[in-house]
Design a protein around this motif. Structure first.
Motif, PDB file in Angstrom:
ATOM      1  N   CYS A 297      66.395  53.761  55.618  1.00 33.91           N
ATOM      2  CA  CYS A 297      66.855  53.099  56.722  1.00 33.91           C
ATOM      3  C   CYS A 297      67.502  54.040  58.071  1.00 33.91           C
ATOM      4  O   CYS A 297      68.303  54.970  57.603  1.00 33.91           O
TER       5      CYS A 297
ATOM      6  N   THR B  89      71.332  48.809  55.781  1.00 33.72           N
ATOM      7  CA  THR B  89      70.625  48.107  54.769  1.00 33.72           C
ATOM      8  C   THR B  89      71.683  47.839  53.632  1.00 33.72           C
ATOM      9  O   THR B  89      72.512  48.344  53.386  1.00 33.72           O
TER      10      THR B  89
ATOM     11  N   THR C 142      70.230  48.026  50.673  1.00 30.89           N
ATOM     12  CA  THR C 142      69.501  49.141  49.705  1.00 30.89           C
ATOM     13  C   THR C 142      69.608  50.506  50.008  1.00 30.89           C
ATOM     14  O   THR C 142      68.426  51.196  50.274  1.00 30.89           O
TER      15      THR C 142
ATOM     16  N   CYS D  64      64.852  51.100  53.677  1.00 33.39           N
ATOM     17  CA  CYS D  64      64.972  50.152  54.522  1.00 33.39           C
ATOM     18  C   CYS D  64      64.866  48.707  53.855  1.00 33.39           C
ATOM     19  O   CYS D  64      64.022  48.682  52.958  1.00 33.39           O
ATOM     20  N   ASP D  65      65.681  47.651  54.173  1.00 35.68           N
ATOM     21  CA  ASP D  65      65.526  46.374  53.675  1.00 35.68           C
ATOM     22  C   ASP D  65      65.076  45.449  54.750  1.00 35.68           C
ATOM     23  O   ASP D  65      65.159  44.171  54.548  1.00 35.68           O
TER      24      ASP D  65
ATOM     25  N   THR E 236      66.983  44.860  57.573  1.00 32.78           N
ATOM     26  CA  THR E 236      68.035  44.541  58.348  1.00 32.78           C
ATOM     27  C   THR E 236      67.747  44.940  59.937  1.00 32.78           C
ATOM     28  O   THR E 236      68.503  44.005  60.646  1.00 32.78           O
TER      29      THR E 236
END
Length: 80
Positions: free
Chosen positions: A61, A66, A68, A72-73, A75
């Motif tokens: 990320c 994020t 998580t 990276c999720d 967002t």
């Protein structure tokens, strides 16, 4: 939990190596993104330290928003 400043609006792909320890920048200030360079020392943040369990490509990320961390999720897709 408070989120760091945005360092980028897209994830950074990186090949992590099994057994190696990484320190992901949570504050967004590091000049060595996505990794920590100690810039957090003037903030309330600390890096996310983790040891790779396998060698593989991951997406770190960069927006620091994020849910998580350090990965990276998606967002960044919702940021204006």
């Amino acid at each position: 939990m408070k989120k760091g400043q945005i360092a980028g609006k897209a994830p950074r792909a990186f090949e992590i190596e099994k057994g190696k320890t990484y320190a992901w920048c949570r504050c967004g200030r590091s000049a060595n993104q996505p990794f920590c360079d100690g810039s957090h020392k003037v903030t309330e943040f600390t890096p996310v330290i983790f040891k790779a369990e396998e060698t593989k490509k991951v997406f770190f990320c960069m927006c620091k928003q994020t849910s998580t961390p350090p990965f990276c999720d998606g967002t960044h897709n919702t940021l204006k």
